[in-house]
Design a protein around this motif. Structure first.
Motif, PDB file in Angstrom:
ATOM      1  N   LEU A 178      60.068  27.956  25.009  1.00  0.00           N
ATOM      2  CA  LEU A 178      59.287  27.418  23.949  1.00  0.00           C
ATOM      3  C   LEU A 178      57.825  28.282  23.913  1.00  0.00           C
ATOM      4  CD1 LEU A 178      58.791  23.954  24.999  1.00  0.00           C
ATOM      5  CD2 LEU A 178      59.600  24.566  22.939  1.00  0.00           C
ATOM      6  N   PRO A 215      62.337  26.999  30.668  1.00  0.00           N
ATOM      7  CA  PRO A 215      62.172  26.087  29.267  1.00  0.00           C
ATOM      8  C   PRO A 215      61.013  26.760  29.170  1.00  0.00           C
ATOM      9  CG  PRO A 215      63.928  25.074  30.445  1.00  0.00           C
ATOM     10  CD  PRO A 215      63.413  26.483  31.683  1.00  0.00           C
ATOM     11  N   PRO A 263      65.987  23.703  24.766  1.00  0.00           N
ATOM     12  CA  PRO A 263      66.260  24.830  25.560  1.00  0.00           C
ATOM     13  C   PRO A 263      67.928  24.696  26.735  1.00  0.00           C
ATOM     14  CG  PRO A 263      64.019  23.919  25.693  1.00  0.00           C
ATOM     15  CD  PRO A 263      64.564  23.075  25.100  1.00  0.00           C
ATOM     16  N   ALA A 273      66.230  23.389  18.469  1.00  0.00           N
ATOM     17  CA  ALA A 273      65.068  23.532  19.310  1.00  0.00           C
ATOM     18  C   ALA A 273      65.167  23.016  20.632  1.00  0.00           C
ATOM     19  CB  ALA A 273      64.363  22.599  18.873  1.00  0.00           C
ATOM     20  N   SER A 331      61.392  27.325  16.087  1.00  0.00           N
ATOM     21  CA  SER A 331      61.118  27.106  17.615  1.00  0.00           C
ATOM     22  C   SER A 331      61.850  28.081  18.402  1.00  0.00           C
ATOM     23  CB  SER A 331      60.561  25.531  17.834  1.00  0.00           C
ATOM     24  OG  SER A 331      60.168  25.272  19.576  1.00  0.00           O
ATOM     25  N   MET A 383      70.392  16.351  32.029  1.00  0.00           N
ATOM     26  CA  MET A 383      70.458  15.705  30.366  1.00  0.00           C
ATOM     27  C   MET A 383      69.366  17.042  29.202  1.00  0.00           C
ATOM     28  SD  MET A 383      71.233  12.144  28.224  1.00  0.00           S
ATOM     29  CE  MET A 383      69.774  12.130  27.392  1.00  0.00           C
ATOM     30  N   GLU A 439      54.701  21.740  18.539  1.00  0.00           N
ATOM     31  CA  GLU A 439      54.368  22.062  17.904  1.00  0.00           C
ATOM     32  C   GLU A 439      55.810  22.433  16.284  1.00  0.00           C
ATOM     33  OE1 GLU A 439      51.284  21.028  15.577  1.00  0.00           O
ATOM     34  OE2 GLU A 439      50.213  21.978  17.346  1.00  0.00           O
ATOM     35  N   ALA A 440      56.559  23.226  16.874  1.00  0.00           N
ATOM     36  CA  ALA A 440      57.262  23.087  15.722  1.00  0.00           C
ATOM     37  C   ALA A 440      59.012  22.902  16.558  1.00  0.00           C
ATOM     38  CB  ALA A 440      57.654  24.754  15.832  1.00  0.00           C
ATOM     39  N   ALA A 441      59.135  22.411  18.004  1.00  0.00           N
ATOM     40  CA  ALA A 441      60.387  22.019  18.315  1.00  0.00           C
ATOM     41  C   ALA A 441      60.063  20.393  18.090  1.00  0.00           C
ATOM     42  CB  ALA A 441      60.842  22.478  20.010  1.00  0.00           C
ATOM     43  N   GLY A 442      59.122  20.427  18.420  1.00  0.00           N
ATOM     44  CA  GLY A 442      59.150  18.559  17.741  1.00  0.00           C
ATOM     45  C   GLY A 442      59.343  18.607  19.543  1.00  0.00           C
ATOM     46  N   GLN A 443      60.343  16.422  19.890  1.00  0.00           N
ATOM     47  CA  GLN A 443      59.939  16.079  20.959  1.00  0.00           C
ATOM     48  C   GLN A 443      61.929  17.066  21.202  1.00  0.00           C
ATOM     49  OE1 GLN A 443      60.380  12.143  20.077  1.00  0.00           O
ATOM     50  NE2 GLN A 443      58.340  11.648  20.389  1.00  0.00           N
ATOM     51  N   LEU A 444      61.393  17.246  22.784  1.00  0.00           N
ATOM     52  CA  LEU A 444      62.322  17.070  23.561  1.00  0.00           C
ATOM     53  C   LEU A 444      62.022  16.771  24.889  1.00  0.00           C
ATOM     54  CD1 LEU A 444      61.305  21.648  23.649  1.00  0.00           C
ATOM     55  CD2 LEU A 444      63.365  19.991  21.523  1.00  0.00           C
ATOM     56  N   MET A 445      63.344  16.388  25.559  1.00  0.00           N
ATOM     57  CA  MET A 445      63.209  15.572  26.979  1.00  0.00           C
ATOM     58  C   MET A 445      64.562  16.397  27.797  1.00  0.00           C
ATOM     59  SD  MET A 445      63.206  12.104  28.167  1.00  0.00           S
ATOM     60  CE  MET A 445      65.091  11.309  28.593  1.00  0.00           C
ATOM     61  N   PHE A 446      63.956  16.706  29.313  1.00  0.00           N
ATOM     62  CA  PHE A 446      64.785  17.060  30.738  1.00  0.00           C
ATOM     63  C   PHE A 446      64.901  15.912  31.067  1.00  0.00           C
ATOM     64  CE2 PHE A 446      64.614  21.724  28.563  1.00  0.00           C
ATOM     65  CZ  PHE A 446      62.564  21.678  28.186  1.00  0.00           C
ATOM     66  N   TYR A 447      65.915  16.100  31.658  1.00  0.00           N
ATOM     67  CA  TYR A 447      66.831  14.823  32.410  1.00  0.00           C
ATOM     68  C   TYR A 447      67.144  15.348  33.751  1.00  0.00           C
ATOM     69  CZ  TYR A 447      68.204  10.881  34.131  1.00  0.00           C
ATOM     70  OH  TYR A 447      69.407   9.378  34.628  1.00  0.00           O
ATOM     71  N   GLU A 453      61.914  24.504  10.967  1.00  0.00           N
ATOM     72  CA  GLU A 453      60.796  24.078  12.068  1.00  0.00           C
ATOM     73  C   GLU A 453      61.256  23.821  13.543  1.00  0.00           C
ATOM     74  OE1 GLU A 453      57.226  24.089  12.191  1.00  0.00           O
ATOM     75  OE2 GLU A 453      56.968  24.942  10.229  1.00  0.00           O
ATOM     76  N   PRO A 454      62.350  23.334  13.885  1.00  0.00           N
ATOM     77  CA  PRO A 454      62.696  23.062  15.471  1.00  0.00           C
ATOM     78  C   PRO A 454      63.967  24.271  16.037  1.00  0.00           C
ATOM     79  CG  PRO A 454      63.369  21.017  14.300  1.00  0.00           C
ATOM     80  CD  PRO A 454      62.970  21.819  13.180  1.00  0.00           C
ATOM     81  N   TYR A 466      67.424  16.642  25.482  1.00  0.00           N
ATOM     82  CA  TYR A 466      67.391  15.869  24.496  1.00  0.00           C
ATOM     83  C   TYR A 466      66.680  17.345  22.922  1.00  0.00           C
ATOM     84  CZ  TYR A 466      66.418  12.587  22.105  1.00  0.00           C
ATOM     85  OH  TYR A 466      66.166  10.577  20.722  1.00  0.00           O
ATOM     86  N   GLY A 467      66.481  16.395  22.545  1.00  0.00           N
ATOM     87  CA  GLY A 467      66.018  16.735  20.867  1.00  0.00           C
ATOM     88  C   GLY A 467      66.432  16.928  19.700  1.00  0.00           C
ATOM     89  N   GLN A 468      65.451  17.752  19.043  1.00  0.00           N
ATOM     90  CA  GLN A 468      65.915  17.744  17.503  1.00  0.00           C
ATOM     91  C   GLN A 468      67.056  19.170  17.206  1.00  0.00           C
ATOM     92  OE1 GLN A 468      63.419  16.892  14.628  1.00  0.00           O
ATOM     93  NE2 GLN A 468      61.502  17.187  15.962  1.00  0.00           N
TER      94      GLN A 468
END
Lengths: 430, 430
Positions: free
Chosen positions: A145, A140, B136, B134, B311, B298, A292-300, B307-308, B300-302
């Protein structure tokens, strides 16, 4: 279906054993996904007698001979450590084999040279399994990204330290006690240095920063502090301000008068309990990415273990095998940005400081003056009196780390300050 | 650097405008990542006068002419809907252009035919932006987990319904009231059908299931229930058992006497508040993936926004552009598994049922007998008496959905049952 693609497996420990098993069990699926069957051509180990589960005709102690064999197309390296892994991967690349590795230490130290060799030879070098186990993270960052600007990557990437810090928070234990428990339960190795001193997390941070910022970052560029100095008091103080202590790997793009640079650091920090990373417990890993464009993402997901790590190895294996069938190498990392790394001294951070002071008028003013003298702005102060003593708990605004540490050094010398009982960086506070 | 790769942009709304802006702003980065400059050759819109921000020489109303132009290499489709998007993408593929699309409805309806056309023409068809904005997600499913067996994908993939359900839980409001608020704040469209009736989530579920299970799943294969029948009572009952109500997209591999099949469904469900998906609020999306070796992951994101989404489009654009430069198409999805889809009636689910009953001896026995008659096993029962009436709250074990719904129908006819006050599926309970 034509002739099979043949894989040399280097190492057959927990991860290698799981890879070997999965390649066999999922042979039909792998063939369908790749377009050709995938089979193991040989398994290089040091002690063949310790691997009764591997067909004897596959086992060899001649790893170099195996990776350069004409009937080998792809090499999977799960030995770990710098040598002999580096020499074997170099030899494999020069012999025209694509390589899948789970070796964070090697990639963090020598990724640039290995990638250059792979590009020159027109082969792939993939290593999803080297960071955060099963979590799809490097692909990713590198591909999904690729059209965005990553600002920040913050992760919990070491399960051992995460377990120890979680136990300290749950039981009030000190570091040594929690480490002893972790060792007993098998969550920490007999020599826990690589984990508790942050070497493991620093290698992963270097790999993440290189991919995120298209710049060459090695483990030696990473500011590294482990968790052995974290005290029960630190953990208790964190709870008092609604925080929890985590060992974080932080990779940031930082602007400055001399242009942009990359700051990469591994250290324990207080984060608010409402932060998504605060809830990540035990052996799980999680990585936050801000773009910048995607904002916040989290991978877990699971950060370690034979099967989860093997899942990441097999994902890479399918990718390099497909590329081999298509006759092309896949997208490698890019290092065109060539951003310099910024030393920790110049990196903006925030501190939480807890002081025992004499409960006399003017103490807060004296302490506040010391912060101001170092141009460190205070966000919050809490003062608790008890008898002739008082506790001051201070959270600063963001300032260059050198100014913050100089302030702490100065406070330790002040007559009014009886003791600095807790100093820890703070992340994720608004 | 050689000649630029030229992109035809179809549509210039929120997402298209963000794509256009980012391609310009990040031109240097894109060129470095792709190996050749990337520039926009034309922008097809219906009403050129409404796009003063786009250079006039780029604007055209002749979308078909644009996608087939010789100086266009890549096509980005962000129009949405079935036509004219389908015809334009078909024409682009036949003209040898690689395509990036954000069009969930089209991919969910006609993905198989479009992929076949792309494979035949040797071009790429990528659509990361079509599911979960956004985040992935499609690339990890298709590539990172390509060596693993995915068992289950469960996601919150629609922000509008997630906002409405969150507000119902926070305020105790009914569906209509919460929808009105969402509409007023711009979180729901004037015609909210696609969101609240689950069409949007069902299209995304079909795309996820196709990739996860290597089988062709279309939107019409997805069992779909929206949230308009969710009542304030349902939400209150969920809270009583430590759950919260979410609209879930669930894709499962299910074993059975006739072999494996794929069950794909979208419906509101109660999930425990401790489940990671329970904390996903507002416009955020999150998707849980369970795989054989990787375990739980997991993402997680917008899930929406210009914008998202842009991206994700740009990540795909870089990938197809790199493939174009390398002279090869990337890995497409695979459908070799050809698993049949299983109707909801035969899919195992669990129900939460709340009944108003007469408070007379034997009522629980009568009700329990009805469950047993349908071979539905009860996990928990709570009975609250009040005056001559009582409430029975029942959570079942897993059973075929048809048996559960037949049980509910039978309960409604029982003299002892004064009313069935809440029926909702339950997910994620152990």
């Amino acid at each position: 279906m034509t002739a099979p693609l043949r894989v040399a497996l280097l190492g057959c420990g927990t991860v290698g054993g799981a890879v070997l098993r999965l390649v066999g069990e999922q042979a039909a699926d792998l063939a369908a996904r790749v377009g050709r069957p995938v089979e193991v051509a040989g398994v290089a180990v040091r002690r063949p007698d310790r691997h009764p589960e591997v067909p004897a005709e596959l086992l060899t102690t001649d790893a170099l001979g195996l990776v350069t064999r004409d009937d080998v197309d792809l090499v999977v390296e799960v030995i770990g450590g710098i040598e002999p892994a580096r020499s074997l991967i170099q030899a494999a690349i020069e012999a025209g084999k694509s390589v899948v590795s789970a070796n964070k230490a090697l990639l963090a130290e020598d990724g640039v040279a290995l990638h250059a060799a792979a590009a020159k030879a027109g082969v792939d070098l993939y290593y999803e399994a080297s960071v955060a186990g099963a979590i799809p993270l490097l692909r990713p960052l590198r591909e999904s990204l690729a059209g965005d600007q990553i600002r920040r990557v913050v992760g919990i990437v070491n399960g051992t330290t995460n377990y120890i810090l979680s136990r300290m928070a749950e039981t009030g234990a000190g570091f040594s006690e929690a480490l002893a428990e972790a060792t007993e339960l098998g969550y920490a190795e007999a020599d826990p240095t690589a984990d508790v001193d942050g070497f493991d997390a620093a290698a992963k941070a270097a790999i993440l920063a290189s991919l995120a910022f298209h710049s060459a970052v090695t483990a030696s560029d990473v500011h590294r502090e482990g968790i052995s100095a974290v005290t029960a008091t630190d953990v208790a103080r964190a709870a008092e301000i609604g925080c929890t202590v985590k060992l974080l790997a932080i990779c940031e793009r930082v602007g400055g008068p001399d242009g942009e640079s990359v700051a990469v650091r591994v250290h324990p920090a207080m984060i608010p309990t409402g932060h998504p990373l605060a809830a990540v417990g035990g052996a799980f890993n999680a990585v936050f990415v801000e773009a910048e464009a995607a904002g916040q993402l989290m991978f877990y997901g699971q950060g370690a273990g034979g099967e989860p790590t093997a899942s990441a190895v097999l994902g890479d294996l399918v990718a390099v095998a497909r590329n081999r069938v298509a006759g092309a190498a896949g997208a490698g990392p890019t290092a065109y940005a060539e951003l310099p790394t910024r030393p920790i001294a110049e990196t903006p951070t925030r501190y939480h400081v807890s002081l025992d002071v004499a409960d006399v008028p003017g103490v807060l003013a004296t302490v506040a003056t010391e912060f101001a003298r170092h141009e460190v702005s205070i966000a919050t102060v809490r003062q608790d009196g008890h008898g002739d003593a008082a506790t001051l708990v201070i959270v600063t605004h963001s300032a260059p780390d050198a100014a913050l540490s100089a302030t702490i050094a100065a406070l330790r010398e002040m007559p009014a300050v009886r003791g600095v009982t807790s100093v820890l960086r703070v992340e994720g506070l608004s």
